[in-house]
Write a protein that holds these residues in place. Structure first.
Motif, PDB file in Angstrom:
ATOM      1  N   GLU A 109       0.832  -1.209   0.000  1.00 55.99           N
ATOM      2  CA  GLU A 109       0.000   0.000   0.000  1.00 55.99           C
ATOM      3  C   GLU A 109       0.862   1.253   0.000  1.00 55.99           C
ATOM      4  OE1 GLU A 109      -3.280   0.593  -0.440  1.00 55.99           O
ATOM      5  OE2 GLU A 109      -3.251  -1.534  -0.923  1.00 55.99           O
ATOM      6  N   MET A 110       1.895   1.264   0.850  1.00 56.31           N
ATOM      7  CA  MET A 110       2.768   2.441   0.946  1.00 56.31           C
ATOM      8  C   MET A 110       3.468   2.711  -0.377  1.00 56.31           C
ATOM      9  SD  MET A 110       4.241   2.143   4.849  1.00 56.31           S
ATOM     10  CE  MET A 110       5.863   2.479   4.296  1.00 56.31           C
ATOM     11  N   SER A 111       3.813   1.660  -1.115  1.00 57.71           N
ATOM     12  CA  SER A 111       4.515   1.865  -2.384  1.00 57.71           C
ATOM     13  C   SER A 111       3.619   2.534  -3.424  1.00 57.71           C
ATOM     14  CB  SER A 111       5.069   0.540  -2.912  1.00 57.71           C
ATOM     15  OG  SER A 111       4.009  -0.286  -3.350  1.00 57.71           O
ATOM     16  N   ASN A 112       2.308   2.505  -3.198  1.00 58.13           N
ATOM     17  CA  ASN A 112       1.371   3.147  -4.119  1.00 58.13           C
ATOM     18  C   ASN A 112       1.111   4.614  -3.796  1.00 58.13           C
ATOM     19  OD1 ASN A 112       0.871   0.877  -5.752  1.00 58.13           O
ATOM     20  ND2 ASN A 112      -0.489   0.048  -4.199  1.00 58.13           N
ATOM     21  N   ILE A 113       1.617   5.085  -2.656  1.00 60.96           N
ATOM     22  CA  ILE A 113       1.414   6.479  -2.276  1.00 60.96           C
ATOM     23  C   ILE A 113       2.392   7.344  -3.066  1.00 60.96           C
ATOM     24  CG2 ILE A 113       1.533   8.168  -0.399  1.00 60.96           C
ATOM     25  CD1 ILE A 113       0.955   5.805   1.530  1.00 60.96           C
ATOM     26  N   LYS A 114       1.861   8.305  -3.780  1.00 60.88           N
ATOM     27  CA  LYS A 114       2.705   9.210  -4.556  1.00 60.88           C
ATOM     28  C   LYS A 114       3.269  10.298  -3.642  1.00 60.88           C
ATOM     29  CE  LYS A 114       1.784   7.825  -8.886  1.00 60.88           C
ATOM     30  NZ  LYS A 114       2.613   6.706  -9.228  1.00 60.88           N
ATOM     31  N   THR A 115       4.506  10.650  -3.868  1.00 56.48           N
ATOM     32  CA  THR A 115       5.147  11.717  -3.106  1.00 56.48           C
ATOM     33  C   THR A 115       5.455  12.857  -4.072  1.00 56.48           C
ATOM     34  OG1 THR A 115       6.130  10.035  -1.696  1.00 56.48           O
ATOM     35  CG2 THR A 115       7.039  12.244  -1.527  1.00 56.48           C
ATOM     36  N   TYR A 116       4.932  14.030  -3.762  1.00 55.52           N
ATOM     37  CA  TYR A 116       5.045  15.175  -4.660  1.00 55.52           C
ATOM     38  C   TYR A 116       5.991  16.219  -4.074  1.00 55.52           C
ATOM     39  CZ  TYR A 116       0.880  13.046  -6.662  1.00 55.52           C
ATOM     40  OH  TYR A 116       0.010  12.161  -7.224  1.00 55.52           O
ATOM     41  N   ASP A 117       6.270  17.251  -4.874  1.00 54.80           N
ATOM     42  CA  ASP A 117       7.035  18.392  -4.380  1.00 54.80           C
ATOM     43  C   ASP A 117       6.276  19.036  -3.218  1.00 54.80           C
ATOM     44  OD1 ASP A 117       8.728  17.896  -6.516  1.00 54.80           O
ATOM     45  OD2 ASP A 117       7.945  19.534  -7.739  1.00 54.80           O
ATOM     46  N   GLN A 118       7.016  19.680  -2.326  1.00 52.95           N
ATOM     47  CA  GLN A 118       6.410  20.395  -1.207  1.00 52.95           C
ATOM     48  C   GLN A 118       6.022  21.803  -1.646  1.00 52.95           C
ATOM     49  OE1 GLN A 118       6.068  17.486   0.577  1.00 52.95           O
ATOM     50  NE2 GLN A 118       6.159  18.843   2.323  1.00 52.95           N
ATOM     51  N   GLU A 119       4.871  22.273  -1.182  1.00 47.95           N
ATOM     52  CA  GLU A 119       4.474  23.650  -1.448  1.00 47.95           C
ATOM     53  C   GLU A 119       5.456  24.585  -0.731  1.00 47.95           C
ATOM     54  OE1 GLU A 119       0.601  26.609  -1.019  1.00 47.95           O
ATOM     55  OE2 GLU A 119       0.436  24.531  -0.328  1.00 47.95           O
ATOM     56  N   THR A 120       5.796  25.683  -1.375  1.00 47.97           N
ATOM     57  CA  THR A 120       6.705  26.658  -0.759  1.00 47.97           C
ATOM     58  C   THR A 120       5.953  27.967  -0.517  1.00 47.97           C
ATOM     59  OG1 THR A 120       7.481  27.407  -2.922  1.00 47.97           O
ATOM     60  CG2 THR A 120       8.774  25.676  -1.827  1.00 47.97           C
ATOM     61  N   TYR A 121       6.529  28.786   0.353  1.00 45.43           N
ATOM     62  CA  TYR A 121       5.912  30.057   0.728  1.00 45.43           C
ATOM     63  C   TYR A 121       6.954  31.167   0.641  1.00 45.43           C
ATOM     64  CZ  TYR A 121       2.539  26.762   2.563  1.00 45.43           C
ATOM     65  OH  TYR A 121       1.647  25.728   2.679  1.00 45.43           O
ATOM     66  N   GLU A 122       6.476  32.364   0.294  1.00 46.11           N
ATOM     67  CA  GLU A 122       7.376  33.514   0.222  1.00 46.11           C
ATOM     68  C   GLU A 122       7.790  33.926   1.630  1.00 46.11           C
ATOM     69  OE1 GLU A 122       6.037  36.799  -2.306  1.00 46.11           O
ATOM     70  OE2 GLU A 122       4.606  35.371  -3.177  1.00 46.11           O
ATOM     71  N   VAL A 123       9.067  34.270   1.760  1.00 47.52           N
ATOM     72  CA  VAL A 123       9.624  34.678   3.053  1.00 47.52           C
ATOM     73  C   VAL A 123      10.273  36.040   2.890  1.00 47.52           C
ATOM     74  CG1 VAL A 123      11.327  34.119   4.834  1.00 47.52           C
ATOM     75  CG2 VAL A 123      10.142  32.268   3.641  1.00 47.52           C
ATOM     76  N   LYS A 124      10.111  36.887   3.895  1.00 50.20           N
ATOM     77  CA  LYS A 124      10.908  38.112   3.943  1.00 50.20           C
ATOM     78  C   LYS A 124      11.346  38.328   5.386  1.00 50.20           C
ATOM     79  CE  LYS A 124       7.296  41.689   4.183  1.00 50.20           C
ATOM     80  NZ  LYS A 124       6.704  42.826   3.482  1.00 50.20           N
ATOM     81  N   VAL A 125      12.513  38.922   5.525  1.00 51.77           N
ATOM     82  CA  VAL A 125      13.079  39.187   6.844  1.00 51.77           C
ATOM     83  C   VAL A 125      13.082  40.691   7.049  1.00 51.77           C
ATOM     84  CG1 VAL A 125      15.133  38.986   8.290  1.00 51.77           C
ATOM     85  CG2 VAL A 125      14.481  37.094   6.776  1.00 51.77           C
ATOM     86  N   VAL A 126      12.505  41.118   8.179  1.00 47.42           N
ATOM     87  CA  VAL A 126      12.476  42.528   8.545  1.00 47.42           C
ATOM     88  C   VAL A 126      13.138  42.634   9.912  1.00 47.42           C
ATOM     89  CG1 VAL A 126      11.015  44.539   8.959  1.00 47.42           C
ATOM     90  CG2 VAL A 126      10.301  42.811   7.289  1.00 47.42           C
ATOM     91  N   GLY A 127      14.379  43.122   9.923  1.00 46.27           N
ATOM     92  CA  GLY A 127      15.124  43.147  11.183  1.00 46.27           C
ATOM     93  C   GLY A 127      15.367  41.727  11.671  1.00 46.27           C
ATOM     94  N   ASP A 128      14.859  41.413  12.879  1.00 38.71           N
ATOM     95  CA  ASP A 128      15.022  40.063  13.440  1.00 38.71           C
ATOM     96  C   ASP A 128      13.762  39.224  13.217  1.00 38.71           C
ATOM     97  OD1 ASP A 128      16.461  38.058  14.911  1.00 38.71           O
ATOM     98  OD2 ASP A 128      15.186  38.478  16.649  1.00 38.71           O
ATOM     99  N   ILE A 129      12.802  39.738  12.451  1.00 34.89           N
ATOM    100  CA  ILE A 129      11.522  39.046  12.272  1.00 34.89           C
ATOM    101  C   ILE A 129      11.490  38.330  10.915  1.00 34.89           C
ATOM    102  CG2 ILE A 129       9.008  39.300  12.199  1.00 34.89           C
ATOM    103  CD1 ILE A 129      10.274  40.017  14.924  1.00 34.89           C
ATOM    104  N   VAL A 130      11.143  37.037  10.962  1.00 32.17           N
ATOM    105  CA  VAL A 130      10.931  36.266   9.731  1.00 32.17           C
ATOM    106  C   VAL A 130       9.437  36.272   9.469  1.00 32.17           C
ATOM    107  CG1 VAL A 130      11.173  34.018   8.621  1.00 32.17           C
ATOM    108  CG2 VAL A 130      12.896  34.773  10.267  1.00 32.17           C
ATOM    109  N   LYS A 131       9.066  36.723   8.272  1.00 32.07           N
ATOM    110  CA  LYS A 131       7.646  36.783   7.907  1.00 32.07           C
ATOM    111  C   LYS A 131       7.393  35.861   6.711  1.00 32.07           C
ATOM    112  CE  LYS A 131       6.593  41.371   9.630  1.00 32.07           C
ATOM    113  NZ  LYS A 131       5.742  42.525   9.375  1.00 32.07           N
ATOM    114  N   ILE A 132       6.222  35.243   6.704  1.00 35.04           N
ATOM    115  CA  ILE A 132       5.836  34.310   5.639  1.00 35.04           C
ATOM    116  C   ILE A 132       4.484  34.727   5.082  1.00 35.04           C
ATOM    117  CG2 ILE A 132       5.199  31.916   5.122  1.00 35.04           C
ATOM    118  CD1 ILE A 132       7.001  31.029   7.367  1.00 35.04           C
ATOM    119  N   ARG A 133       4.352  34.575   3.782  1.00 36.54           N
ATOM    120  CA  ARG A 133       3.033  34.771   3.167  1.00 36.54           C
ATOM    121  C   ARG A 133       2.459  33.382   2.909  1.00 36.54           C
ATOM    122  NH1 ARG A 133       2.200  39.210  -1.245  1.00 36.54           N
ATOM    123  NH2 ARG A 133       3.466  37.932  -2.593  1.00 36.54           N
ATOM    124  N   ALA A 134       1.421  33.031   3.674  1.00 37.44           N
ATOM    125  CA  ALA A 134       0.848  31.683   3.573  1.00 37.44           C
ATOM    126  C   ALA A 134      -0.660  31.733   3.375  1.00 37.44           C
ATOM    127  CB  ALA A 134       1.171  30.886   4.823  1.00 37.44           C
TER     128      ALA A 134
END
Length: 134
Positions: A109-134
């Protein structure tokens, strides 16, 4: 109302050292933030194969290896670069026959599970803060 989501604070630069990852939940999504040589990347937390948390995996340069079946993903793009590995490890004790049959059927059963690319999210850093658009 804008159709684009705003960036949301996801963590601090000082919390995630080089080669490390952090699990966050934003807008109902589980996301990993990874620090690769001071540049931050964000991608879907759950491996598409069996739902393991990639933030518990190992990072080697720009590759994260899933802790469950060792599927490999490029942190910078979310692209799958290695399929899950579904073999027993050498040197493992043999299982009782009923467990062997069970594991064989699970393995099929496990061999039939398809594994796809992971969704990515935009990141920006403002000072010491990591921000994500999700």
């Amino acid at each position: 109302m804008s159709q684009h989501q705003d960036y949301v604070e996801a963590g601090k630069v000082s919390e995630i050292s080089n080669g490390q990852m952090k699990h966050v939940e934003i807008n109902g999504k589980e996301i990993v933030i990874a620090n690769l040589h001071g540049k931050f990347y964000a991608f879907a937390e759950r491996c598409g194969h069996m739902n393991a948390r990639l933030s518990h995996g190992n990072v080697n340069q720009n590759i994260v290896t899933c802790p469950f079946h060792a599927a490999k993903f490029d942190i910078t793009s979310g692209k799958k670069i290695g399929e899950p590995v579904l073999e027993l490890l050498p040197g493992m004790e043999p299982l009782p026959p009923t467990w062997q049959k069970y594991m064989e059927s699970v393995g099929k059963e496990m061999s039939n599970i398809k594994t796809y690319d992971q969704e990515t999210y935009e990141v920006k850093v403002v000072g010491d803060i990591v921000k994500i658009r999700a």
